[in-house]
Design a protein around this motif. Structure first.
Motif, PDB file in Angstrom:
ATOM      1  N   ALA A  85       0.569  -0.712  -0.590  1.00 52.76           N
ATOM      2  CA  ALA A  85       0.134   0.267  -0.318  1.00 52.76           C
ATOM      3  C   ALA A  85       0.745   1.496  -0.071  1.00 52.76           C
ATOM      4  N   MET A  86       1.734   1.030   0.978  1.00 53.84           N
ATOM      5  CA  MET A  86       3.104   2.094   0.363  1.00 53.84           C
ATOM      6  C   MET A  86       3.346   2.759  -0.456  1.00 53.84           C
ATOM      7  N   GLU A  87       3.668   1.717  -1.422  1.00 50.12           N
ATOM      8  CA  GLU A  87       4.343   2.086  -3.156  1.00 50.12           C
ATOM      9  C   GLU A  87       3.197   2.206  -3.503  1.00 50.12           C
ATOM     10  N   ALA A  88       2.367   2.126  -4.030  1.00 51.93           N
ATOM     11  CA  ALA A  88       1.047   2.117  -4.093  1.00 51.93           C
ATOM     12  C   ALA A  88       0.911   3.949  -4.234  1.00 51.93           C
ATOM     13  N   THR A  89       0.647   3.999  -3.179  1.00 48.83           N
ATOM     14  CA  THR A  89       0.370   5.182  -3.068  1.00 48.83           C
ATOM     15  C   THR A  89       2.014   6.016  -4.465  1.00 48.83           C
ATOM     16  N   LEU A  90       3.091   5.597  -4.316  1.00 49.13           N
ATOM     17  CA  LEU A  90       3.833   6.417  -5.038  1.00 49.13           C
ATOM     18  C   LEU A  90       3.663   5.970  -6.099  1.00 49.13           C
ATOM     19  N   ALA A  91       3.894   5.178  -6.698  1.00 54.20           N
ATOM     20  CA  ALA A  91       3.043   4.007  -8.037  1.00 54.20           C
ATOM     21  C   ALA A  91       2.360   5.104  -8.734  1.00 54.20           C
ATOM     22  N   ASN A  92       1.192   5.457  -8.145  1.00 51.26           N
ATOM     23  CA  ASN A  92       0.061   5.872  -9.300  1.00 51.26           C
ATOM     24  C   ASN A  92       0.473   7.753  -8.960  1.00 51.26           C
ATOM     25  N   THR A  93       1.206   7.734  -8.335  1.00 52.16           N
ATOM     26  CA  THR A  93       0.784   9.820  -8.659  1.00 52.16           C
ATOM     27  C   THR A  93       1.953  10.315  -8.506  1.00 52.16           C
ATOM     28  N   ASN A 239       3.555   0.275 -11.767  1.00 54.12           N
ATOM     29  CA  ASN A 239       3.602  -0.801 -11.009  1.00 54.12           C
ATOM     30  C   ASN A 239       2.075  -1.353 -11.486  1.00 54.12           C
ATOM     31  N   TRP A 240       1.806  -2.725 -13.004  1.00 54.80           N
ATOM     32  CA  TRP A 240       0.898  -2.834 -13.106  1.00 54.80           C
ATOM     33  C   TRP A 240      -0.549  -3.323 -11.355  1.00 54.80           C
ATOM     34  N   TYR A 241      -0.131  -4.220 -11.131  1.00 49.72           N
ATOM     35  CA  TYR A 241      -0.859  -4.887 -10.225  1.00 49.72           C
ATOM     36  C   TYR A 241      -0.895  -4.112  -9.215  1.00 49.72           C
ATOM     37  N   LEU A 242      -0.718  -2.466  -8.910  1.00 50.66           N
ATOM     38  CA  LEU A 242      -0.879  -1.361  -8.142  1.00 50.66           C
ATOM     39  C   LEU A 242      -1.858  -0.472  -8.233  1.00 50.66           C
ATOM     40  N   ASP A 243      -1.946  -0.614 -10.099  1.00 47.84           N
ATOM     41  CA  ASP A 243      -2.864   0.497 -10.750  1.00 47.84           C
ATOM     42  C   ASP A 243      -3.772   0.913 -10.191  1.00 47.84           C
TER      43      ASP A 243
END
Length: 382
Positions: A85-93, A239-243
């Motif tokens: 979830a941490m990585e998702a915040t950065l991967a998306n923005t 990151n496809w999985y966290l898009d």
């Protein structure tokens, strides 16, 4: 001609059914799980597109909004640990070249630095000694200096036990056109949080600490401002999985398959969130604060000191200074192997200097404080 390949049995094990020690988990996480949550996770799985499971996903979304005090439409549980979830915040923005300013006052601020760099950010940092927090003036100066697209702060630094005040930070960020990203891994469920009131744009957490569930179903939320940045990206999310554009189609009205969700972990998260709602958020926060103050009092009574100034200590995790001449690792090992009590050691700058004592979720009870302190007193010979 047919050839026969023989089976290699070198790694074949003859095992008994699983048995694990009954530990009291008073480290930085995971915490022990409420019996009702364990029972929920022991329920028969459904398909990840079953209407009954989709309804449960909707319940999770609403309850996450409640515990975070937000109305963000895009509020979900990531299928992964809090680090995902941490990585998702950065991967998306984060897009290549974006200035990302990160407040580093502990181990997990450094992790954000590493992650942001991997997504091509122009990473800037502000730092203070581990266990301290940033003042509003320090943050204001940093925003004026660096003019970041994103400011990332750790609300509850798991490595130090310090709570970063956030009340006035969001307003400053918005004046500078900056998104505010906040780590609530060790605060959600146990520490007062008002994401909308504080102007937080991105937040993430985990399931195994203040919420008292098993790890693997991690809360994530993004504000409409953050979603607008995502939708205007010039490059695909790396990151496809966290898009979240893809995940939004699974968690939203379209219900398009993205991945097979960890069904039983979501059962547990739903039940853990239900228990928080049943107790009431204010009552939950007050319980954590009352019990941690009792912990501090009991520890001080046997001559131990805390690392963080009282006004900034977390009610969920306390860093206890290891007395001079005491082998902190040896004490933690003895607590675990002889008394079935887990406490954590220090990380980074605090390695060998502190024990990290968690009092989170179902574990935040006075009888657990008494058991820990009495055992610690015995082990230390105090």
């Amino acid at each position: 001609m047919t050839s026969t390949i023989s089976i290699n049995d070198s790694q074949k094990l003859q095992l008994s059914p699983l048995e694990v020690p009954n530990r009291l988990l008073l480290g930085p996480g995971p915490s022990n799980t409420h019996p009702a949550v364990l029972q929920a996770m022991n329920t028969t799985p459904l398909g990840h597109l079953d209407p009954a499971f989709l309804a449960l996903m909707d319940e999770i979304q609403s309850l996450l909004r409640y515990v975070w005090q937000t109305e963000n439409p895009h509020t979900i549980a990531v299928s992964g640990t809090g680090t995902a979830a941490m990585e998702a915040t950065l991967a998306n923005t984060v897009e290549p070249g974006d200035v990302v300013l990160i407040g580093v006052v502990g181990y997990f601020g450094n992790r954000l630095v590493d992650m942001a760099g991997r997504y091509g950010a122009d990473v800037r940092t502000i730092t203070k000694p581990w266990g301290q927090v940033f003042s509003v003036d320090e943050i204001k100066t940093a925003l004026e200096t660096h003019k970041p697209a994103i400011l990332a702060l750790v609300h509850a630094e798991t490595s130090t036990g310090a709570r970063q005040p956030l009340e006035d930070v969001g307003e400053l960020c918005h004046k500078h056109g900056t998104l505010l990203l906040v780590d609530t891994v060790t605060s959600l469920g146990g520490v007062p949080i008002f994401l909308d009131e504080w102007g937080v744009d991105l937040a993430y957490s985990c399931s195994q600490k203040g919420l008292g569930c098993s790890p693997g179903a991690s809360p994530f939320t993004m504000s409409p401002r953050a979603m607008e940045k995502l939708q205007k990206r010039e490059t695909k999310v790396a990151n496809w999985y966290l898009d979240m554009l893809l995940l939004g189609k699974y968690w939203g009205n379209e219900r398009i398959y993205h991945h097979t969700a960890p069904i039983n972990l979501y059962y547990g998260l739903r039940e853990a969130l239900r228990l928080v709602a049943e107790e009431g958020l204010t009552n939950c926060w007050q319980r954590h604060q009352k019990n941690v103050e009792y912990l501090w009092q009991r520890l001080e009574e046997i001559g131990l000191k805390m690392h963080v100034a009282k006004e900034y200590r977390l009610p969920t995790l306390t860093t206890v200074c290891i007395p001079d001449g005491v082998d902190g690792k040896a004490v933690a090992k003895q607590l675990l192997l002889e008394h079935n009590i887990e406490v954590g050691g220090g990380l980074g700058e605090l390695a060998g200097k502190v024990w990290r004592v968690g009092l989170m979720g179902f574990n935040s009870r006075p009888e657990n404080v008494d058991r820990l302190v009495e055992t610690l007193q015995q082990v230390l010979g105090k």
